[in-house]
Design a protein around this motif. Structure first.
Motif, PDB file in Angstrom:
ATOM      1  N   THR A 208      -6.954 -38.182   3.266  1.00  0.00           N
ATOM      2  CA  THR A 208      -7.031 -37.369   4.479  1.00  0.00           C
ATOM      3  C   THR A 208      -8.294 -37.717   5.244  1.00  0.00           C
TER       4      THR A 208
ATOM      5  N   THR B  11      -3.195 -32.168   9.420  1.00  0.00           N
ATOM      6  CA  THR B  11      -3.987 -33.210   8.765  1.00  0.00           C
ATOM      7  C   THR B  11      -3.752 -34.559   9.442  1.00  0.00           C
TER       8      THR B  11
ATOM      9  N   GLU C 223      -8.923 -32.756   8.938  1.00  0.00           N
ATOM     10  CA  GLU C 223      -8.064 -31.590   8.719  1.00  0.00           C
ATOM     11  C   GLU C 223      -8.516 -30.445   9.609  1.00  0.00           C
TER      12      GLU C 223
END
Length: 254
Positions: free
Chosen positions: A60, A49, A63
């Motif tokens: 985030t 991530t 990913e």
């Protein structure tokens, strides 16, 4: 029609069925392994991530997920010769029926004389300094014949401590499995499943190539049925090619 199967939403699943195996890369016919209490394929992931540093509070930004490993786990209920040999990394020797003559022992009262072969029949025990000069010892009051050998009674009438004994007997055919003498086997597995929760519809799973490791435990004495808990890694099968074709396993169902 295939489109109807693909659109199905109602699909509760509780499967039973046969598991077949053959050595990977051979043309041998897949053979049933017996009653399998549990069979599963388990995935583990490597997740990378990247943090979102553009706003307060984090989060985030990106990913990437990749399958790190696919494990195969099974609980085998039938401890037949093939399953046991694979599960202890063993080699198998088929011993034909035969007879043994004058196997030598030194007597210990209340002790076992372990014979070379199992399940002896027509057992004859002699006592003497040499086999040729030895005289017969009757079974009654002196010894018992057991699958693992001859047990000398602690109060044997005609045998004393350290007597030289000579034992002759017959035996039937059996298999000898020498544990930890070979490497882990690679198998092709086929699960011919039936979905009990959906009118017994078929669910066929092909695991193209999987290693099988040594069993976690081999129970010799226990209160319940014995089983073999084994696991291995589902490996890439380089013979599987083409767009959308798995190199690992596939599921077919109706």
């Amino acid at each position: 029609m295939p489109v109807d199967v693909i659109k199905q939403i109602y699909k509760p699943t509780m499967t039973v069925g046969q598991v077949y195996a053959r050595a990977y890369g051979t043309l041998a016919q897949p053979m049933p392994v017996g009653n399998v209490l549990e069979l599963s394929v388990e995935h583990s992931e490597d997740v990378q991530t990247q943090e979102d540093m553009t706003t307060l509070g984090g989060g985030t930004h990106a990913e990437v997920r990749r399958v790190k490993e696919v494990k195969m786990k099974a609980k085998l209920a039938d401890l037949n010769v093939v399953n046991l040999a694979r599960s202890v990394l063993g080699t198998v020797e088929a011993i034909g029926a035969g007879a043994a003559t004058d196997e030598p022992f030194v007597a210990t009262l209340g002790g076992l004389l372990p014979l070379t072969h199992i399940s002896p029949t027509a057992v004859a025990v002699k006592k003497g300094a040499t086999a040729g000069a030895a005289t017969p010892v009757p079974m009654a009051g002196n010894y018992e014949v057991r699958p693992e050998g001859v047990f000398v009674l602690a109060d044997a009438k005609d045998i004393t401590e350290s007597d030289k004994l000579w034992i002759s007997y017959s035996y039937g055919a059996y298999a000898a499995i020498e544990a930890l003498t070979t490497k882990a086997v690679e198998l092709q597995l086929i699960f011919g499943g039936l979905n009990e929760a959906d009118n017994g519809k078929p669910v066929v799973v092909d695991i193209f190539r999987a290693s099988q490791g040594v069993t976690k435990a081999l129970t010799l004495v226990g209160k319940g049925f014995n089983s073999l808990d084994v696991e291995g890694t589902v490996l890439m099968d380089p013979t599987k090619t083409g767009a959308g074709i798995s190199k690992y396993y596939r599921t077919r169902m109706s």
